[in-house]
Design an enzyme around this catalytic site. Sequence first.
Site, PDB file in Angstrom:
ATOM      1  N   HIS A  40       0.859  -1.183   0.000  1.00 12.59           N
ATOM      2  CA  HIS A  40       0.000   0.000   0.000  1.00 12.59           C
ATOM      3  C   HIS A  40       0.894   1.231   0.000  1.00 12.59           C
ATOM      4  O   HIS A  40       2.109   1.123   0.147  1.00 12.59           O
ATOM      5  CB  HIS A  40      -0.894   0.009   1.249  1.00 12.59           C
ATOM      6  CG  HIS A  40      -0.112   0.109   2.506  1.00 12.59           C
ATOM      7  ND1 HIS A  40       0.451  -1.010   3.120  1.00 12.59           N
ATOM      8  CD2 HIS A  40       0.270   1.173   3.258  1.00 12.59           C
ATOM      9  CE1 HIS A  40       1.113  -0.632   4.186  1.00 12.59           C
ATOM     10  NE2 HIS A  40       1.027   0.700   4.303  1.00 12.59           N
ATOM     11  N   HIS A 117       6.454   6.118  -1.637  1.00 10.98           N
ATOM     12  CA  HIS A 117       7.112   4.825  -1.794  1.00 10.98           C
ATOM     13  C   HIS A 117       6.159   3.711  -1.360  1.00 10.98           C
ATOM     14  O   HIS A 117       5.167   3.961  -0.691  1.00 10.98           O
ATOM     15  CB  HIS A 117       8.394   4.760  -0.965  1.00 10.98           C
ATOM     16  CG  HIS A 117       8.138   4.662   0.500  1.00 10.98           C
ATOM     17  ND1 HIS A 117       7.789   5.755   1.271  1.00 10.98           N
ATOM     18  CD2 HIS A 117       8.146   3.604   1.354  1.00 10.98           C
ATOM     19  CE1 HIS A 117       7.616   5.371   2.527  1.00 10.98           C
ATOM     20  NE2 HIS A 117       7.822   4.065   2.607  1.00 10.98           N
TER      21      HIS A 117
END
Length: 166
Positions: A40, A117
């Site tokens: 995620h 990220h």
Amino acid sequence: MRVFIAIILTEEMKYALGNVIHDMKKSGSRGNFTIPDNTHITLAFIGEVADVTEIEEALDEVEFRPFELKLEGFGRFGSLYWAGLAEQPLLEQLVKNIRRALDDHGIAYDRKKFKAHITVARKVQATYPIHVRIPEACMKVTGFSLMKSERIRGKLKYTEISSWGL
């Protein structure tokens, strides 16, 4: 319960990240690799809370427009390795809007500078340089979620509590 706000990834994106993890293992690295279903993008980490009502009320106020995300780059923060994302101003704006709403409601969260990220591994040890190919993968973001993090039988599990979308 331990909570955070995140973008849940599409199956295509999870598959691409599974390939990155496979490449890391093939390069001989060891560590705690993220289960592809747990991948995620964390927008704000809140931590331990007893009740999420106030958080949900704050997130009800967040405005955003849909946008595209594309995998780009690979790196690390110490022993944590990540797949990067191409620069996306609307992602940055979403993070600012979420954090402003949390601030307006007096909700504490981790104030580390946002770096787009996706964590693929933690506590990585590698004998040789890690070589991975970042697959071409992209997705359209049409919402975000409040997630809880828990350990079930020793494994980390992320579960969506609430979501906001278009």
